[in-house]
Design a protein around this motif. Structure first.
Motif, short mmCIF file in Angstrom:
data_model
loop_
_atom_site.label_atom_id
_atom_site.label_comp_id
_atom_site.label_asym_id
_atom_site.label_seq_id
_atom_site.Cartn_x
_atom_site.Cartn_y
_atom_site.Cartn_z
N UNK A 331 37.93 -50.76 18.75
CA UNK A 331 38.37 -51.51 19.93
C UNK A 331 38.91 -52.86 19.50
N UNK A 332 40.19 -53.15 19.78
CA UNK A 332 40.79 -54.41 19.32
C UNK A 332 40.18 -55.62 20.02
N UNK A 333 40.36 -56.78 19.41
CA UNK A 333 40.03 -58.04 20.06
C UNK A 333 41.30 -58.52 20.76
N UNK A 334 41.53 -58.02 21.94
CA UNK A 334 42.75 -58.33 22.66
C UNK A 334 42.85 -59.83 22.92
N UNK A 335 43.88 -60.45 22.38
CA UNK A 335 44.03 -61.89 22.54
C UNK A 335 45.44 -62.28 22.97
N UNK A 336 46.24 -61.32 23.37
CA UNK A 336 47.59 -61.63 23.88
C UNK A 336 47.85 -60.78 25.11
N UNK A 337 48.22 -61.43 26.19
CA UNK A 337 48.48 -60.75 27.46
C UNK A 337 49.86 -61.18 27.96
N UNK A 338 50.67 -60.20 28.35
CA UNK A 338 51.95 -60.47 28.98
C UNK A 338 51.94 -59.83 30.37
N UNK A 339 52.15 -60.64 31.39
CA UNK A 339 52.31 -60.13 32.75
C UNK A 339 53.80 -60.16 33.07
N UNK A 340 54.33 -59.05 33.54
CA UNK A 340 55.77 -58.94 33.81
C UNK A 340 56.01 -58.48 35.24
N UNK A 341 57.03 -59.06 35.87
CA UNK A 341 57.47 -58.64 37.19
C UNK A 341 58.82 -57.95 37.05
N UNK A 342 58.88 -56.72 37.51
CA UNK A 342 60.11 -55.92 37.40
C UNK A 342 60.74 -55.77 38.78
N UNK A 343 61.85 -56.45 39.06
CA UNK A 343 62.56 -56.21 40.32
C UNK A 343 63.15 -54.79 40.34
N UNK A 344 63.52 -54.31 41.51
CA UNK A 344 64.10 -52.97 41.64
C UNK A 344 65.36 -52.88 40.77
N UNK A 345 65.43 -51.81 39.98
CA UNK A 345 66.61 -51.58 39.15
C UNK A 345 66.49 -52.13 37.74
N UNK A 346 65.49 -52.96 37.46
CA UNK A 346 65.36 -53.55 36.12
C UNK A 346 64.64 -52.61 35.19
N UNK A 347 64.70 -52.90 33.90
CA UNK A 347 64.03 -52.06 32.92
C UNK A 347 63.85 -52.81 31.62
N UNK A 348 63.56 -52.06 30.57
CA UNK A 348 63.41 -52.63 29.24
C UNK A 348 63.90 -51.60 28.24
N UNK A 349 64.68 -52.03 27.26
CA UNK A 349 65.32 -51.10 26.34
C UNK A 349 64.30 -50.47 25.39
N UNK A 350 64.72 -49.39 24.71
CA UNK A 350 63.84 -48.71 23.76
C UNK A 350 63.43 -49.67 22.66
N UNK A 351 62.14 -49.69 22.37
CA UNK A 351 61.62 -50.58 21.33
C UNK A 351 60.25 -50.10 20.88
N UNK A 352 59.87 -50.53 19.71
CA UNK A 352 58.50 -50.37 19.21
C UNK A 352 57.94 -51.78 19.07
N UNK A 353 56.84 -52.08 19.75
CA UNK A 353 56.28 -53.43 19.69
C UNK A 353 56.08 -53.85 18.24
N UNK A 354 56.38 -55.09 17.95
CA UNK A 354 56.39 -55.61 16.59
C UNK A 354 55.18 -55.14 15.78
N UNK A 355 55.45 -54.44 14.67
CA UNK A 355 54.37 -53.98 13.79
C UNK A 355 53.69 -55.14 13.09
N UNK A 356 54.48 -56.16 12.76
CA UNK A 356 53.92 -57.30 12.03
C UNK A 356 53.10 -58.21 12.94
#
Length: 493
Positions: A331-356
């Motif tokens: 179980x990780x020590x979660x220490x980073x949180x991102x809250x995002x608001x997505x309006x209708x029609x928005x998205x996020x491109x294909x990605x792999x969260x930073x490995x480093x």
């Protein structure tokens, strides 16, 4: 190209020469804007089809099928079948509109090439009042069978060879208004079970209604200037910021808060009780503890890139197969949180969260409304990614072409996972991304106004959504995974 001109404000006060110059300047600027839109539309279609040269798709000579390059169904600036049908219905020989969900283009079928050519003359490069004066770009489509022409092939065959008892001209153009290319897959529950072997877990209804309401109220109480604009969405960072340009974690001082909201701690304390986690390694206070207290190297940094996945060989009567078997995840020590608001029609491109920047295991919590998230792997054949990579520690970079060698083994027979695969995330659900799904896959939300539900074939309009993404920062900034194509340690300058 026909041009309509509206006088500029105050133009009548100018002299004749000045008025002429102003009109010419206005026409030039309009042409420049139109050319930019034209270029963007054709580039978007090329990306959507994978065509290196659009001459592979379009014909210089008239054919019975027109493609509206810049109008599609389900896209951010799309249209409905009814709108397109109303637009082309007055054209002689019009037969059918075929729209492809999520694609930026539309097909219009005519009784013959002559009728299509007349419609092309009438509509091409002209502002369309029914679509807010948007100029339409039309092309004649080559009729060669391909993935691009597949949506209209059966309809075209009916037009070219109508049956005696039901001529094509009598068929309703709305009988087949939308083409949906369903992937071959098992039922949703079986699909999710297969995805668990990759390290992807979906827990429906994990967040309580009271917790959801509280988080949404927190987000709504803050003005937009309290958020960071990232493309079409708004984000806030807790614990640590993240620089989307450099793909690196920022310091704690610039985050919205160094500590997570109390409601997030409550959710994390329940997450650690899920059976996929081995929580004997950490105390409860560290498992969901204060981000400000997490300063040393991650205790699980060396367990990355699928080390928490063991490959167990099973043998049936006539075939060896590899089936992923999960160990309990630290179980990780979660220490980073991102809250995002997505309006209708928005998205996020294909990605792999930073490995480093982050260790194994990410959490995504969806709130307010459902969304379809897609996952894809560059390491498996298109439309079949139920494979397991073998002998990771001794492998060089995996091939991505048709010849992948012997180190990709087929999974259980009779089960196919599409590539990409669409996973529907209901509101209040928890998605866990770990192991191979974390390091060897990419994920995205397509920017569009609706989602296709593969279970039912229904089209669901999108609505406003809020997401929470929780990660553990790798303070050592190291990664030893074997997924070189997606690992940012090979792209760092």
């Amino acid at each position: 190209m026909a041009e309509e001109w509206t006088d500029l404000p105050g133009i009548e006060s100018l002299g004749t020469d000045q008025r002429s110059t102003a009109r010419k300047t206005g026409r030039d600027k309009r042409r420049e804007r139109l050319e930019r839109k034209r270029k963007a539309a054709y580039e978007r279609l090329a990306r959507a089809t994978g065509a290196a040269d659009l001459s592979e798709l379009f014909s210089a000579q008239p054919t019975p099928v027109l493609c509206v390059v810049n109008v599609g169904y389900g896209g951010v600036t799309g249209a409905t079948t009814e709108q397109i049908e109303a637009l082309v219905a007055p054209c002689p020989g019009f037969a059918r509109v075929v729209m492809v969900h999520g694609k930026p283009y539309t097909f219009i079928l005519f009784a013959n090439a002559t009728a299509a050519a007349q419609a092309h003359t009438t509509l091409h490069d002209r502002p369309c009042p029914m679509l807010a004066d948007k100029s339409l770009f039309l092309e004649f489509v080559r009729l060669d069978p391909s993935s691009f022409t597949r949506p209209f092939q059966s309809h075209l065959a009916g037009l070219m060879n109508p049956s005696p008892d039901q001529p094509a001209s009598q068929e309703s153009a709305a009988a087949y208004p939308l083409y949906v290319d369903f992937p071959v897959t098992v039922n949703p529950d079986s699909l999710l079970k297969s995805l668990e072997t990759k390290g992807l877990y979906l827990v429906r209804g994990f967040v309580t209604e009271a917790e959801e309401k509280h988080i949404l109220e927190l987000a709504a109480d803050q003005a937009d200037d309290a958020w960071i604009a990232v493309n079409d969405r708004l984000v806030q960072h807790y614990g640590h910021t993240f620089d989307y340009q450099r793909k690196r974690v920022g310091d704690q001082q610039t985050a919205k808060s160094r500590k997570f909201p109390a409601v997030v701690h409550a959710i994390l304390n329940r997450v650690r009780t899920l059976p996929v986690f081995d929580c004997d390694e950490q105390s409860p206070e560290n498992a969901a503890g204060s981000p400000a207290e997490s300063t040393g190297p991650s205790p699980v940094a060396e367990n990355r890139g699928g080390a928490a996945t063991t490959l167990v060989e099973e043998v049936d009567s006539d075939q060896s197969r590899y089936v992923g078997a999960r160990r309990s995840l630290p179980f990780p020590r979660f220490d980073q949180l991102t809250i995002a608001k997505y309006p209708v029609g928005s998205g996020i491109s294909f990605h792999s969260d930073s490995h480093l920047s982050f260790t194994d295991t990410l959490l995504i919590i969806s709130l307010a409304n459902p969304i379809t998230m897609e996952f894809r792997s560059p390491f498996y054949p298109e439309a079949d990614q139920l494979h397991f990579r073998d002998h990771l520690e001794s492998r060089s970079s995996p091939a991505t072409g048709p010849d992948r060698g012997d180190d990709v083994r087929p999974g259980p027979r009779g089960i196919t996972i599409p590539n990409p695969v669409a996973v529907d995330l209901p509101p209040r659900s928890l998605l866990i991304i770990s192991g191979e799904a974390r390091y060897g896959w990419e994920h995205a939300i397509r920017p569009r106004k609706s989602d296709l539900l593969y279970e039912s074939g229904a089209i669901r309009p999108r609505q406003f959504r809020v997401s929470l993404t929780l990660r553990e920062v790798d303070h050592a900034y190291q990664c030893g995974c074997q997924w070189k194509e997606l690992c940012d340690r090979f792209r760092v300058r």
